[in-house]
Design a protein around this motif. Structure first.
Motif, PDB file in Angstrom:
ATOM      1  N   ILE A 267       0.838  -1.201   0.000  1.00 47.79           N
ATOM      2  CA  ILE A 267       0.000   0.000   0.000  1.00 47.79           C
ATOM      3  C   ILE A 267       0.873   1.251   0.000  1.00 47.79           C
ATOM      4  N   ASN A 268       1.947   1.226   0.783  1.00 46.30           N
ATOM      5  CA  ASN A 268       2.842   2.385   0.841  1.00 46.30           C
ATOM      6  C   ASN A 268       3.458   2.676  -0.521  1.00 46.30           C
ATOM      7  N   SER A 271       0.731   4.174  -2.927  1.00 46.35           N
ATOM      8  CA  SER A 271       0.022   5.406  -2.555  1.00 46.35           C
ATOM      9  C   SER A 271       0.941   6.553  -2.170  1.00 46.35           C
ATOM     10  N   SER A 272       2.255   6.345  -2.175  1.00 46.79           N
ATOM     11  CA  SER A 272       3.177   7.382  -1.725  1.00 46.79           C
ATOM     12  C   SER A 272       3.701   8.237  -2.876  1.00 46.79           C
ATOM     13  N   SER A 280       4.634   9.617  -8.444  1.00 49.44           N
ATOM     14  CA  SER A 280       3.600   9.212  -7.491  1.00 49.44           C
ATOM     15  C   SER A 280       3.147   7.791  -7.772  1.00 49.44           C
ATOM     16  N   ASN A 284      -1.772   7.260  -5.193  1.00 54.40           N
ATOM     17  CA  ASN A 284      -1.345   8.374  -4.358  1.00 54.40           C
ATOM     18  C   ASN A 284      -2.540   9.245  -3.962  1.00 54.40           C
ATOM     19  N   ASP A 286      -5.078   8.331  -2.211  1.00 51.85           N
ATOM     20  CA  ASP A 286      -6.324   7.606  -1.987  1.00 51.85           C
ATOM     21  C   ASP A 286      -6.516   7.382  -0.482  1.00 51.85           C
ATOM     22  N   PRO A 287      -7.570   7.932   0.089  1.00 47.99           N
ATOM     23  CA  PRO A 287      -7.755   7.837   1.540  1.00 47.99           C
ATOM     24  C   PRO A 287      -8.082   6.428   2.018  1.00 47.99           C
ATOM     25  N   ARG A 290      -4.731   4.196   2.150  1.00 51.35           N
ATOM     26  CA  ARG A 290      -3.853   4.704   3.204  1.00 51.35           C
ATOM     27  C   ARG A 290      -4.470   4.441   4.576  1.00 51.35           C
ATOM     28  N   ARG A 293      -3.722   0.872   5.621  1.00 53.31           N
ATOM     29  CA  ARG A 293      -2.359   0.713   6.146  1.00 53.31           C
ATOM     30  C   ARG A 293      -2.282   1.226   7.578  1.00 53.31           C
ATOM     31  N   GLN A 294      -2.867   2.374   7.828  1.00 54.69           N
ATOM     32  CA  GLN A 294      -2.850   2.939   9.177  1.00 54.69           C
ATOM     33  C   GLN A 294      -3.579   2.035  10.164  1.00 54.69           C
TER      34      GLN A 294
END
Length: 431
Positions: A267-268, A271-272, A280, A284, A286-287, A290, A293-294
């Motif tokens: 995911i990192n 999306s980073s 990107s 990148n 995308d809530p 991310r 992952r959090q």
């Protein structure tokens, strides 16, 4: 089909002009194709994240499963005995002596050099308590063997050539006392070589509260519930122990940690933003991804309800965002308080990851599932528009070909008229 005259009169490359005009006409379709490519790129990235989250869900489900926690491993103090845990096996210990193993009944009969092999042309084969008459149509050693083998009574016969002459050998098809047999009706009689007997184990002193168990095939299921114990030779003071399969539990914890790390890392990457290369990831900003992952890493750092820090399970979150697993620490905690660790892992720790992953990947209402399906609908709609443009552009090309063909034809007629008029004017000048 429409044909065109490629600049025969005008000198123009009408086919080139038509191709250039068609490129302009196809600009909307080209934009649609670029949209399809972009949508498919996004879709494949969401599918990749979905696959990672499915791996998290599967690993978590393994740890929430009762089968994983009830798994039993069996050890033996002697190489003469082994054990295998079946479904529903219980933990426990059994100590016993192996008095003997199960044997196969074997008998033989010398083949006379002359005279009849049978007393009256038939034999009586008794296996256990069941007697069967077997007719012998050919009074030879092989004839007797064939008759017994054809009868299929649990006895196999072979003819052996020995230093003292031919011998008929009879063997039971299985071990145990119930497979023992007798054969009557042979003129030479039979000699028992090995008596068919059951395996026998003794637990404690049979005369002082102990007991004995027998088995026809060397497998005992009554020593520890759900465990099959197999004996291969006589032995004394053998201890078989069925314990919780802690290695399997540690492997399952490692698999979950690996799945979490793979999902978080993937995911990192997707999306980073890389400030060095100024590029990107496809997702990148995308809530949703991310947030996934959090959530995964946050569940590690926030601890386990009822147990405290996840470090007590050997699980820790490093500063680089990588989750580590200390197998030894997990096994030590499990040994110290198995009930507490089981409850914490099965109903809190693993269940939390299962819920998070299922909310994303569920085939009915998973958030990732809905996005992937939505992108798929968009791609289908765009492809339909592209197909419609194929027909529209084909019609437009035919129209342009007709238009330029008509132009060349008209110019040809005008050229002919010009030539004729010039001839007439020349004739008038001459007159």
């Amino acid at each position: 089909m429409t044909s065109s005259v490629d600049g025969l009169v005008s000198g123009l490359s009408t086919s080139t002009i038509i191709n250039q005009l068609m490129q302009l006409e196809a600009a909307p379709q080209t934009r649609l194709k670029k949209q399809v490519s972009a949508e498919q790129t996004l879709q494949s990235n969401y599918q990749a994240v979905n696959a990672r989250m499915l791996a998290v869900r599967n690993a978590a489900e393994t740890l929430t499963s009762a089968d994983t926690w009830n798994s039993v491993t069996v050890t033996s103090s002697s190489d003469a005995v082994s054990g295998v845990a079946g479904t529903g096996a219980l933990t426990g210990t059994a100590t016993f002596d192996v008095v003997r193993t199960a044997t196969r009944h074997v008998a033989s009969s010398a083949v006379p050099q002359s005279g009849s092999l049978t007393t009256n042309g038939s034999l009586t084969v008794t296996v256990g308590n069941k007697a069967t008459s077997v007719a012998v149509t050919t009074d030879t050693a092989q004839g007797v063997a064939d008759a017994i083998n054809k009868a299929d009574l649990g006895v196999r016969a072979t003819v052996l050539t020995t230093t003292t002459g031919s011998v008929l050998q009879f063997s039971g098809t299985g071990t145990g006392a119930a497979k023992a047999f007798t054969i009557d009706g042979l003129t030479s009689g039979t000699t028992v070589i090995t008596q068919g007997a059951d395996a026998l184990v003794t637990v404690g002193n049979p005369n002082a509260g102990g007991y004995q168990l027998t088995s026809a095939d060397n497998n005992f299921t009554g020593l520890i519930p759900g465990v099959t114990v197999t004996v291969s030779k006589a032995a004394t003071n053998v201890t078989v122990t069925a314990d919780q399969n802690t290695a399997k539990l540690a492997d399952a914890m490692q698999s979950l940690v690996n799945a979490i790390n793979s999902a978080a890392s993937d995911i990192n990457n997707r999306s980073s933003y890389n400030a060095t290369t100024k590029t990107s990831g496809a997702l990148n900003g995308d809530p949703l991804v991310r947030g996934l992952r959090q959530s995964l890493l946050g569940q590690v750092s926030s601890g386990v309800e009822g147990l405290g820090s996840a470090a007590k399970l050997g699980v820790q979150l490093g500063r680089d965002g990588t989750v580590t697993f200390d197998r030894g620490k997990f096994l030590a905690s499990l040994k110290e308080d198995p009930a507490a660790v089981k409850t914490a892992v099965q109903t809190k720790f693993a269940e939390g990851f299962r819920k998070t992953a299922d909310a994303a990947t569920n085939t009915t209402d998973g958030k990732l599932t809905q996005i992937i399906q939505g992108r798929d609908n968009v791609v289908r709609s765009l492809n339909k528009q592209i197909d419609d443009w194929d027909s529209r552009l084909a019609d437009r090309k035919v129209a342009l070909q007709r238009q330029y063909t008509a132009l060349e034809t008209t110019l040809g007629k005008l050229k002919d008229q010009s030539t004729w008029l010039a001839g007439q004017l020349s004739s008038l000048s001459s007159s």
